[in-house]
Design an enzyme around this catalytic site. Structure first.
Site, mmCIF file in Angstrom:
data_model
loop_
_atom_site.group_PDB
_atom_site.id
_atom_site.type_symbol
_atom_site.label_atom_id
_atom_site.label_comp_id
_atom_site.label_asym_id
_atom_site.label_seq_id
_atom_site.Cartn_x
_atom_site.Cartn_y
_atom_site.Cartn_z
ATOM 1 C CB CYS A 282 29.819 24.507 -27.586
ATOM 2 S SG CYS A 282 30.030 24.599 -25.803
ATOM 3 C CG HIS B 129 33.522 26.147 -24.460
ATOM 4 N ND1 HIS B 129 33.971 27.410 -24.155
ATOM 5 C CD2 HIS B 129 32.377 25.967 -23.734
ATOM 6 C CE1 HIS B 129 33.134 27.981 -23.304
ATOM 7 N NE2 HIS B 129 32.167 27.127 -23.026
ATOM 8 C CG HIS C 258 33.377 26.135 -18.524
ATOM 9 N ND1 HIS C 258 32.157 25.806 -17.980
ATOM 10 C CD2 HIS C 258 33.106 26.584 -19.770
ATOM 11 C CE1 HIS C 258 31.197 26.039 -18.858
ATOM 12 N NE2 HIS C 258 31.745 26.517 -19.947
ATOM 13 C CD GLU D 47 60.266 31.688 -25.108
ATOM 14 O OE1 GLU D 47 60.585 30.828 -25.956
ATOM 15 O OE2 GLU D 47 60.687 32.862 -25.123
ATOM 16 C CG ASP E 250 16.334 55.902 -14.460
ATOM 17 O OD1 ASP E 250 15.930 54.744 -14.675
ATOM 18 O OD2 ASP E 250 15.706 56.925 -14.773
ATOM 19 C CD GLU F 55 11.353 54.392 -19.058
ATOM 20 O OE1 GLU F 55 10.368 55.126 -19.215
ATOM 21 O OE2 GLU F 55 11.267 53.235 -18.601
ATOM 22 C CB SER G 102 11.947 49.017 -14.832
ATOM 23 O OG SER G 102 11.719 49.929 -15.882
ATOM 24 C CG ASP H 259 13.374 60.198 -14.587
ATOM 25 O OD1 ASP H 259 12.265 60.359 -15.131
ATOM 26 O OD2 ASP H 259 13.868 59.065 -14.398
#
Length: 503
Positions: free
Chosen positions: A110, A128, A130, A153, A267, A269, A403, A462
């Protein structure tokens, strides 16, 4: 002047590093980590904490920094395990290695993010966590870029806020490696000048304060507020409104109400984006920059991961006699020899338009640099932004399946002429889920999205073979017909659209 005062000795002197101010701060961090462990904030070696060495004789901006190590049992740390850094982030003290089964010492992953809080907000300490609450609260709305709550509050415990104020905490997207969050965390700090925290989706939270007491107090208040929001959500109540009344939900609408869809999977493209953008812009950019990218980032963790994947792929290619595959020498041959072989293989993969994870992951990292330097800009068809906004407003979740790597997908939709469209997207799938022409990939996606039945998902593509595979998995499918797309078989049997406005 104190015995450890900067007026008597340099901050970097051994005497100061061994002095009481440094020791007290090291001891404080070990004590806090034991406490945070009991709260579930730093379990499983995750999470971290850092604090400046308070010394009245030293300006805050010049004070040394104590930082916990990475990958260790936080509740078992001792003073000798701590790293000492200069105010600019240079490591002044590295702990000694411990015998097996302990790992070699390593400063917190970090560290680059902590330094942003120090430099941009003049923080005295950064935590930090988790904590489960900080992770789950980012999942309540996968599209949300902010967590908002009011009329509670504990908001009064957050610096600069009162009971009637709306507390807003920015949410940034998670990455595979902690340090890759640095730029997005810095951007959030800059964009939200009032915030003292940044949430990381599906990950945790960074909280800073003027001192360790301020950072700790605010962390406790944030976690309380996150837990309150989660419990209110379970009760169907809205934590973001003053009345905390019932959550107002939009009814999803998609075509015929007798066949409503819960999700849309798109998709890229030929569907959201012209094929020419990928073939004429993205691919050439990756090919022309692969060598420079590898040279500039060779020693980084993400590039070493890319090289490892490429080595494995090339070894498999050589076994199967793939044209264009050349052996990649060992590291002993030298960096330049390795890079030269990698470039040759990558160029061959790009030329063959191979849909393999090793190539797509590397391309994603190269494109990320291009987007962040504004050398690239994502292109989408004009009807796409309006459709995404409409579906989002209707409560329909939209996902991308391409892809290209998930990183590349996020970059494309994050840097468009229409701004950041990721606000309207719930998630991204790439070839890690499977080949796009295989039915099992769509089965996996259906199970991941948690729908009651696959037909609740509409897939837009497509590519005829992808449409066939998705339909076999039970998804509803339409084929996108855009300028520049390839021809479809006669009597293919699928509904077609020329614009998302038809959905």
């Amino acid at each position: 002047m104190t015995a450890n005062g900067a007026g008597k000795m340099a901050l970097t002197s051994q005497a100061y590093l061994d002095g009481s101010h440094v020791k007290q701060t090291k001891s404080l961090i070990t004590e806090l980590c034991r406490l945070f462990y009991t709260l579930g904030w730093v379990s499983g070696t995750g999470g971290s904490i850092t604090a400046k060495v308070h010394d009245d004789e030293v300006p805050k901006s010049d004070q040394l920094i104590i930082m916990s190590p990475s990958g260790v049992q936080k509740e078992r740390m001792v003073e000798e395990d701590m790293y000492v850094l200069s105010s600019s982030g240079d490591i002044l003290f590295t702990p000694s290695p411990k015998p097996y089964p302990h790992k070699a010492p390593k400063c917190s992953d970090c560290a680059p993010l902590f330094m942003k809080a120090y430099h941009m907000r003049n923080a005295g300490a950064v935590i930090h966590s988790h904590g489960m609450e900080s992770c789950l609260v980012t999942m309540l709305d996968p599209l949300a870029k902010e967590f908002k709550i009011t009329h509670m509050e504990m908001i009064k415990g957050i610096q600069g806020h009162g009971y009637y104020d709306e507390l807003v905490v920015p949410i940034i997207e998670n990455t595979a490696h902690e340090r890759e969050l640095t730029d997005s965390l810095a951007a959030a700090i800059e964009a939200y000048p009032k915030t003292t925290a940044v949430l990381v989706r599906n990950h945790g939270i960074y909280v800073w304060g003027d001192s360790w007491i301020s950072a700790k107090t605010q962390s406790e208040c944030y976690h309380y507020l996150f837990e309150a929001a989660i419990k209110l959500h379970q009760l169907g109540l809205d934590w973001s409104t003053p009345s905390h009344g019932p959550i107002q939900r939009s009814k999803p609408v998609l075509g015929d109400t007798s066949s409503q869809k819960r999700c849309i999977v798109l998709d890229i493209e030929g569907t959201t984006t012209p094929i020419s953008f990928v073939t004429d812009v993205l691919f050439p950019y990756a090919k022309n920059n692969v060598q420079k990218h590898l040279e500039d980032t060779y020693d980084t963790d993400f590039t070493q991961d890319d090289i490892k994947l490429l080595r494995s792929q090339v070894e498999d290619d050589l076994k199967h006699g793939v044209v264009g595959a050349v052996p990649i020498p060992s590291e002993a041959a030298g960096k330049q020899a390795v890079i030269a072989a990698l470039v040759a293989n990558v160029e061959g993969m790009i030329k063959s338009d191979r849909k393999i994870t090793s190539l797509k992951q590397l391309q994603g990292h190269i494109w990320r640099t291009g987007f962040e330097k504004h050398e690239l800009k994502g292109i989408v068809f004009d009807d796409v932004p309006r459709a995404l906004e409409k579906w989002h407003a209707s409560g329909i979740k939209v996902y991308i399946y391409s892809s290209g790597s998930r990183l590349a997908q996020r970059m494309l939709f994050g840097y468009t002429d229409y701004g950041d469209l990721r606000n309207y997207l719930s998630g991204f799938f790439d070839t890690a889920v499977g080949n796009k022409k295989e039915t099992k990939s769509y089965v996996e996606i259906s199970e991941s999205l948690g729908v009651h039945k696959p037909s609740e998902i509409l897939f837009v593509t497509d590519v005829y073979q992808e449409a066939v595979a998705a339909k076999a998995a039970g998804l509803e499918v339409v084929i996108s017909v855009r300028p520049g797309n390839g021809p479809l078989p006669e009597n293919h049997g699928f509904k077609t659209i020329k614009s998302f406005s038809e959905i």
